[in-house]
Write an enzyme that holds these catalytic residues in place. Structure first.
Site, short mmCIF file in Angstrom:
data_model
loop_
_atom_site.label_atom_id
_atom_site.label_comp_id
_atom_site.label_asym_id
_atom_site.label_seq_id
_atom_site.Cartn_x
_atom_site.Cartn_y
_atom_site.Cartn_z
N HIS A 189 2.70 4.54 -6.21
CA HIS A 189 2.70 4.15 -4.80
C HIS A 189 3.14 2.71 -4.64
O HIS A 189 2.83 1.84 -5.44
CB HIS A 189 1.36 4.42 -4.12
CG HIS A 189 0.19 3.60 -4.56
ND1 HIS A 189 -0.10 2.36 -4.04
CD2 HIS A 189 -0.81 3.85 -5.44
CE1 HIS A 189 -1.21 1.89 -4.57
NE2 HIS A 189 -1.66 2.77 -5.45
N ASP B 103 -1.99 -2.91 -8.56
CA ASP B 103 -2.26 -1.64 -7.89
C ASP B 103 -1.30 -1.52 -6.70
O ASP B 103 -1.56 -2.05 -5.65
CB ASP B 103 -3.72 -1.63 -7.42
CG ASP B 103 -4.15 -0.33 -6.78
OD1 ASP B 103 -3.36 0.63 -6.75
OD2 ASP B 103 -5.30 -0.27 -6.29
N HIS C 40 -8.07 -4.55 -6.54
CA HIS C 40 -8.42 -4.81 -5.14
C HIS C 40 -8.99 -6.22 -4.97
O HIS C 40 -9.99 -6.43 -4.28
CB HIS C 40 -9.36 -3.75 -4.58
CG HIS C 40 -8.68 -2.44 -4.30
ND1 HIS C 40 -8.98 -1.65 -3.22
CD2 HIS C 40 -7.69 -1.79 -4.96
CE1 HIS C 40 -8.22 -0.57 -3.23
NE2 HIS C 40 -7.42 -0.64 -4.28
N GLU D 261 -0.74 4.96 0.13
CA GLU D 261 -1.76 5.55 -0.73
C GLU D 261 -3.13 4.98 -0.43
O GLU D 261 -4.14 5.69 -0.45
CB GLU D 261 -1.39 5.31 -2.20
CG GLU D 261 -2.28 6.03 -3.21
CD GLU D 261 -3.49 5.20 -3.67
OE1 GLU D 261 -4.35 5.76 -4.38
OE2 GLU D 261 -3.59 4.02 -3.29
N GLU D 262 -3.18 3.68 -0.16
CA GLU D 262 -4.46 2.99 -0.03
C GLU D 262 -5.24 3.37 1.22
O GLU D 262 -6.41 2.99 1.35
CB GLU D 262 -4.24 1.47 -0.05
CG GLU D 262 -3.66 0.92 -1.34
CD GLU D 262 -4.61 0.98 -2.52
OE1 GLU D 262 -5.77 1.44 -2.33
OE2 GLU D 262 -4.22 0.58 -3.62
N ASP E 190 -1.30 5.33 -11.68
CA ASP E 190 -2.01 4.33 -10.87
C ASP E 190 -2.79 3.42 -11.81
O ASP E 190 -2.72 3.56 -13.03
CB ASP E 190 -2.95 5.04 -9.88
CG ASP E 190 -3.10 4.28 -8.56
OD1 ASP E 190 -3.15 3.04 -8.59
OD2 ASP E 190 -3.16 4.93 -7.51
#
Length: 352
Positions: free
Chosen positions: A59, A174, A317, A206-207, A229
């Site tokens: 992604h 990510d 994150h 995606e998130e 991922d």
């Protein structure tokens, strides 16, 4: 490639700059490019017309923020795009992508410890109580800078090779490491004759709910899908073996279960057998929460056997994440060998 992918900002719903970087690297190594209407890109290496279609998915998007309001004093209020833990936000540098096209640097404001009560120091400040300082002295000045509600905000962290050169720190691993793996797999298979048609894919959003993987799978209608991922690294202080047993540098994580997917047993066993045949290190992972694009692709069409393979990454994150180069190399090698073996006979055995 790592530097360009990670330092380019592509916050959820605004992935076009990253798509252009990925296109630059994919185009020389594929037969054709396709796009979905949410901004995803698919590089195609054609195989036999009657062969299986294999979708290798990463992604493009990264977690970030969205400006919701400007205070009378020129500070920006914001919400998160993707999952954030507020502890990692205060006093961090950010960049605001204005409506005029200019990028303005700012900082998420915080109180100095000198004026905090002891009980306040133990609390997590909620995002709706935070603000971004861009140096504007009024709402009118912030507007003159080109800032308005709806502008996206990205985080700042330059790509950095650490003292141990196998470890790399950057924002947006990510999932730019997934994008890099797709690019490198396509490059290494460019001159190979395959028994399948390979789709190297970068998808959007995606998130916030695996949205772009769904539209791309609808476009491609794959027979087999893999989601690449990041995963949880359990090798730092404070993380117990019950939360994660994985270590960076110990090989790709084969995800047994997460909240979006129960891994397909035949596909998982096939990948494990390939890894063992070629002596590629791997580790298993299972998560009670979180998910990958495989959660969307496995329910596409009539159902597509899917598996998530992830890279153990520290501090995901947040503004800065750390991963190990060997995990990139071993994951690329694993996918190259897996894809070389995927033909109609193998694919037909991978069923429920």
């Amino acid at each position: 490639m790592f530097k360009e992918l990670t330092e380019t900002t592509g916050v959820v719903g605004n992935e076009k700059p990253v798509k252009e970087v990925m296109k630059k690297y994919l185009e020389p190594n594929c037969d054709e490019l396709k796009y979905d209407n949410l901004g995803g890109i698919a590089a195609i290496k054609k195989g036999p017309s009657n062969g299986p279609k294999v979708m290798l998915t990463s992604h493009l998007d990264e977690v970030g923020f969205l400006v919701t309001d400007i205070t009378e004093d020129g500070f920006l209020k914001f919400i998160g795009l993707g999952g954030w833990w507020e502890h990692v936000l205060l006093a961090q540098r950010v960049e605001v992508f204005t409506s005029s096209g200019e990028v303005i640097e700012g900082v998420i404001g915080s109180k100095p410890p000198h004026i905090l009560k002891s009980e306040d120091r133990k609390k997590v400040v909620q995002m709706n109580d935070m603000f971004i300082d861009i140096g504007a002295e009024s709402k009118e000045e912030a507007k003159a800078f080109g800032v308005r509600p709806g502008n996206v905000v990205g985080v700042i962290c330059p790509f950095t090779v650490m003292k141990n050169p196998k470890l790399m720190m950057a924002k947006a691993w990510d999932n730019r490491i997934g994008c890099a793996i797709v690019i490198e797999v396509m490059r290494r298979l460019k001159d190979e004759s395959l028994d399948c048609t390979l789709y190297g894919v970068g998808v959007t959003q995606e998130e916030v709910g695996l949205r772009g993987a769904k539209t791309m799978a609808n476009l491609i209608n794959p027979d087999i899908t893999f989601a690449i991922d990041v995963g949880i690294a359990g090798d730092t202080p404070g993380i117990s073996s019950n939360e994660s047993r994985s270590k960076i540098g110990s090989g790709p994580q084969i995800v047994l279960y997460d909240s979006s997917l129960v891994s397909h047993p035949d596909l998982r066993n096939f990948v494990v057998d390939v890894a063992e045949e070629f002596k590629i290190p791997y580790q298993f992972e299972a998560l009670a929460f979180g998910g990958t694009d495989a959660g969307a692709t496995h329910t596409s069409g009539n159902g597509a056997p899917s598996l998530a393979i992830t890279i153990a990454t520290r501090y995901i994150h947040s503004h800065a994440a750390v991963l190990h180069y060997d995990d990139f190399e071993n994951t690329v090698n694993l996918f190259v060998q897996v894809i070389k073996k995927l033909n109609n006979e193998v694919t037909n055995k991978i069923t429920f």
